[in-house]
Design a protein around this motif. Structure first.
Motif, short mmCIF file in Angstrom:
data_model
loop_
_atom_site.label_atom_id
_atom_site.label_comp_id
_atom_site.label_asym_id
_atom_site.label_seq_id
_atom_site.Cartn_x
_atom_site.Cartn_y
_atom_site.Cartn_z
N MET A 1 0.85 -0.79 -0.50
CA MET A 1 -0.02 0.17 -0.44
C MET A 1 1.20 0.88 -0.20
O MET A 1 0.28 2.49 -0.44
CB MET A 1 -0.87 -0.40 0.69
CG MET A 1 -2.11 1.32 1.57
SD MET A 1 -3.00 1.03 -0.07
CE MET A 1 -4.61 2.01 0.37
N ARG A 2 2.35 0.86 0.87
CA ARG A 2 2.76 2.12 0.69
C ARG A 2 3.39 2.70 -0.45
O ARG A 2 4.01 4.09 -1.38
CB ARG A 2 4.51 2.18 2.23
CG ARG A 2 4.66 3.17 2.42
CD ARG A 2 5.87 3.39 3.41
NE ARG A 2 4.95 3.59 4.52
CZ ARG A 2 5.71 3.78 5.67
NH1 ARG A 2 6.85 3.33 6.01
NH2 ARG A 2 4.44 3.79 6.68
N GLN A 3 3.93 2.15 -1.44
CA GLN A 3 4.46 1.69 -2.39
C GLN A 3 3.55 2.03 -4.17
O GLN A 3 3.66 3.15 -3.92
CB GLN A 3 5.05 0.46 -2.95
CG GLN A 3 5.85 0.34 -4.60
CD GLN A 3 7.04 0.96 -4.42
OE1 GLN A 3 7.53 1.56 -3.34
NE2 GLN A 3 7.49 1.94 -5.70
N ARG A 4 1.87 2.29 -3.37
CA ARG A 4 0.83 2.29 -3.89
C ARG A 4 0.76 3.79 -4.06
O ARG A 4 1.17 4.83 -5.14
CB ARG A 4 -0.31 1.49 -3.67
CG ARG A 4 -1.37 1.77 -4.92
CD ARG A 4 -0.97 1.51 -6.74
NE ARG A 4 -2.03 2.02 -7.24
CZ ARG A 4 -1.82 2.51 -8.59
NH1 ARG A 4 -0.52 2.44 -9.24
NH2 ARG A 4 -2.82 2.15 -9.12
N CYS A 5 1.27 4.46 -2.78
CA CYS A 5 0.80 5.82 -2.59
C CYS A 5 1.54 6.49 -3.09
O CYS A 5 1.69 8.02 -3.21
CB CYS A 5 0.70 5.82 -1.11
SG CYS A 5 -0.71 5.79 -0.49
N LYS A 6 3.12 5.79 -3.06
CA LYS A 6 4.08 6.76 -3.68
C LYS A 6 4.53 6.98 -4.42
O LYS A 6 4.65 7.77 -5.82
CB LYS A 6 5.92 5.88 -2.82
CG LYS A 6 6.88 6.85 -3.56
CD LYS A 6 8.02 6.15 -3.21
CE LYS A 6 9.63 6.20 -3.53
NZ LYS A 6 9.63 7.21 -4.55
N GLU A 7 4.01 5.75 -5.61
CA GLU A 7 3.59 5.84 -6.86
C GLU A 7 2.21 7.08 -7.43
O GLU A 7 2.50 7.58 -8.65
CB GLU A 7 3.22 4.17 -7.59
CG GLU A 7 4.40 3.15 -8.07
CD GLU A 7 3.84 1.72 -7.71
OE1 GLU A 7 2.47 2.14 -8.07
OE2 GLU A 7 4.62 1.13 -7.80
N ILE A 8 1.41 6.88 -6.74
CA ILE A 8 0.37 7.94 -7.19
C ILE A 8 0.53 9.35 -7.00
O ILE A 8 1.22 10.31 -7.46
CB ILE A 8 -1.12 7.91 -6.39
CG1 ILE A 8 -1.20 6.66 -6.50
CG2 ILE A 8 -2.01 8.77 -5.95
CD1 ILE A 8 -2.56 5.85 -5.79
N GLY A 9 1.54 10.06 -6.10
CA GLY A 9 2.16 10.56 -5.25
C GLY A 9 3.30 11.14 -6.91
O GLY A 9 3.66 12.17 -7.10
N ASP A 10 4.58 10.49 -6.56
CA ASP A 10 5.28 10.61 -8.12
C ASP A 10 4.57 10.80 -9.29
O ASP A 10 4.95 11.78 -10.12
CB ASP A 10 6.01 9.61 -8.63
CG ASP A 10 6.84 9.49 -7.03
OD1 ASP A 10 7.19 9.96 -6.52
OD2 ASP A 10 7.64 8.05 -6.98
N THR A 12 1.44 12.19 -9.47
CA THR A 12 1.04 12.86 -9.74
C THR A 12 1.76 15.02 -9.98
O THR A 12 1.70 15.77 -10.84
CB THR A 12 -0.16 13.56 -7.88
OG1 THR A 12 -0.60 12.83 -7.29
CG2 THR A 12 -0.59 14.75 -7.65
#
Length: 67
Positions: A1-10, A12
């Motif tokens: 989940m943390r990796q997915r949030c990082k990918e979405i942040g990148d 964005t």
């Protein structure tokens, strides 16, 4: 989940700072501004007062004698 949030942040961040197409818009605005300036300059130069002034300057320059 943390990796997915990082990918979405990148993703964005990349979308927010992407400048693709920016130069095309700048060229369009520059072209419109140049055309408007050209039209304004043409209107001023072809006006009666400017034509009369330029004709007077040229006539005076041509009728001047050197001594």
């Amino acid at each position: 989940m943390r990796q997915r949030c990082k990918e979405i942040g990148d993703l964005t961040m990349r979308l927010a700072t992407d400048e693709e197409g920016m130069s095309t818009a700048e060229y369009a605005i520059g072209t419109i501004a140049a055309a408007a300036f050209g039209a304004l300059l043409y209107t001023v130069v072809t006006g009666d007062s400017v034509v009369s002034a330029l004709t007077g300057i040229i006539s005076k320059a041509l009728s001047t004698t050197t001594g």
